[in-house]
Design an enzyme around this catalytic site. Structure first.
Site, PDB file in Angstrom:
ATOM      1  N   THR A  92      12.998 -13.870 106.252  1.00 34.37           N
ATOM      2  CA  THR A  92      14.496 -13.169 106.976  1.00 34.37           C
ATOM      3  C   THR A  92      14.198 -11.627 106.448  1.00 34.37           C
ATOM      4  OG1 THR A  92      16.018 -13.602 105.618  1.00 34.37           O
ATOM      5  CG2 THR A  92      15.544 -15.135 107.347  1.00 34.37           C
ATOM      6  N   HIS A  94      16.668  -7.834 105.828  1.00 31.46           N
ATOM      7  CA  HIS A  94      18.022  -8.007 105.956  1.00 31.46           C
ATOM      8  C   HIS A  94      17.875  -6.183 105.455  1.00 31.46           C
ATOM      9  CE1 HIS A  94      19.390 -12.095 105.009  1.00 31.46           C
ATOM     10  NE2 HIS A  94      18.885 -11.962 103.897  1.00 31.46           N
ATOM     11  N   ILE A 176      25.219 -16.980 104.865  1.00 31.62           N
ATOM     12  CA  ILE A 176      24.726 -16.728 106.772  1.00 31.62           C
ATOM     13  C   ILE A 176      24.931 -15.334 106.851  1.00 31.62           C
ATOM     14  CG2 ILE A 176      25.940 -18.925 107.177  1.00 31.62           C
ATOM     15  CD1 ILE A 176      27.816 -15.205 107.664  1.00 31.62           C
ATOM     16  N   CYS A 193      12.172 -16.390 110.493  1.00 30.78           N
ATOM     17  CA  CYS A 193      12.757 -17.936 110.551  1.00 30.78           C
ATOM     18  C   CYS A 193      11.054 -18.934 111.667  1.00 30.78           C
ATOM     19  CB  CYS A 193      13.807 -18.125 111.033  1.00 30.78           C
ATOM     20  SG  CYS A 193      15.045 -17.402 110.555  1.00 30.78           S
TER      21      CYS A 193
END
Length: 235
Positions: A92, A94, A176, A193
């Site tokens: 993922t 961020h 989340i 993902c």
């Protein structure tokens, strides 16, 4: 019928005996610091020595690798720092403009059912998006929240929110993320993902001009509707 299609607030367990701490960090938080703080808080919660907590952060640009990450999905390994996340899932991204909520709850006080917990996280995100007139949807074959993009093609859809959790002694951590206004090109360094056939989007990309504090306010209200009351705690 699948439980993820039938989740309702009443399916969550009896609420905890104290409000959940609600903490918002105003500065960017580096990922190793976040991991260390989550690990420490989860251990305290499991020992009955600290209250449950939701911690809202933004990170500097980085990639994280979950326990199912496949190295071939890391397309640009030198673009941003890459961290082992120790959570479920794959790679993922961020970064600034993405709201991350780390959810540290004691399921022993609630309901010891991980399927219900994940489905309730999905419901939390979907109800939050609905406040901004965005229809988020679940998918049976991939965790997270998705938005149909018919302007891109009949079956086109983009991911707007992600879920990745870890549970130890029935205490949850990680949580989340919801894309408010991140630089979407930063996702190009990974296969998010592990899903190659769909893209990513954000509230601003969809034409919803909102701020992170506005999203935070809705996240809190919808969290309380599902999980119970919160109390503000300074970072």
């Amino acid at each position: 019928m699948n439980i993820r299609d039938t989740i309702t607030p009443t399916m969550m367990p009896v609420r905890g005996d104290a409000p959940v701490e609600w903490v918002v960090s105003d500065e960017l938080v580096d990922y190793p610091t976040a991991l260390a703080e989550m690990e420490a808080r989860a251990a305290l919660i499991a020992a009955g020595a600290a209250p449950e907590r939701v911690w809202l952060v933004e990170h500097p640009p980085l990639y994280t690798a979950g326990t199912s990450a496949d190295l071939k999905d890391l397309i640009a390994p030198d673009r941003f720092p890459v961290y082992e996340a120790k959570r479920g899932g794959q790679y993922t991204y961020h970064g600034p403009g993405q709201r991350v909520a780390y959810v540290m709850l004691d399921l022993r006080r609630r309901r010891q059912d991980l399927r219900v917990f994940v489905a309730t996280l999905e419901a939390w995100l979907i109800q939050t998006l609905d406040n901004f007139n965005v229809r988020g949807e679940r998918r049976e074959d991939r965790v997270g929240v998705w938005v149909r993009r018919p302007e891109k093609g009949i079956d086109a859809e983009d991911k707007i929110a992600a879920i990745g959790i870890r549970v130890r002694h029935w205490v949850t951590f990680h949580g989340i993320s919801i894309n408010v206004e991140p630089d979407l090109s930063h996702f190009d360094g990974i296969v998010p993902c592990g899903v190659r056939e769909h893209g990513v989007t954000s509230l601003v990309d969809l034409g919803r001009i909102v701020t992170t504090p506005e999203v935070d306010s809705v996240l809190r209200r919808e969290f309380e509707a599902l999980f119970g009351p919160t109390v503000s705690v300074a970072d």
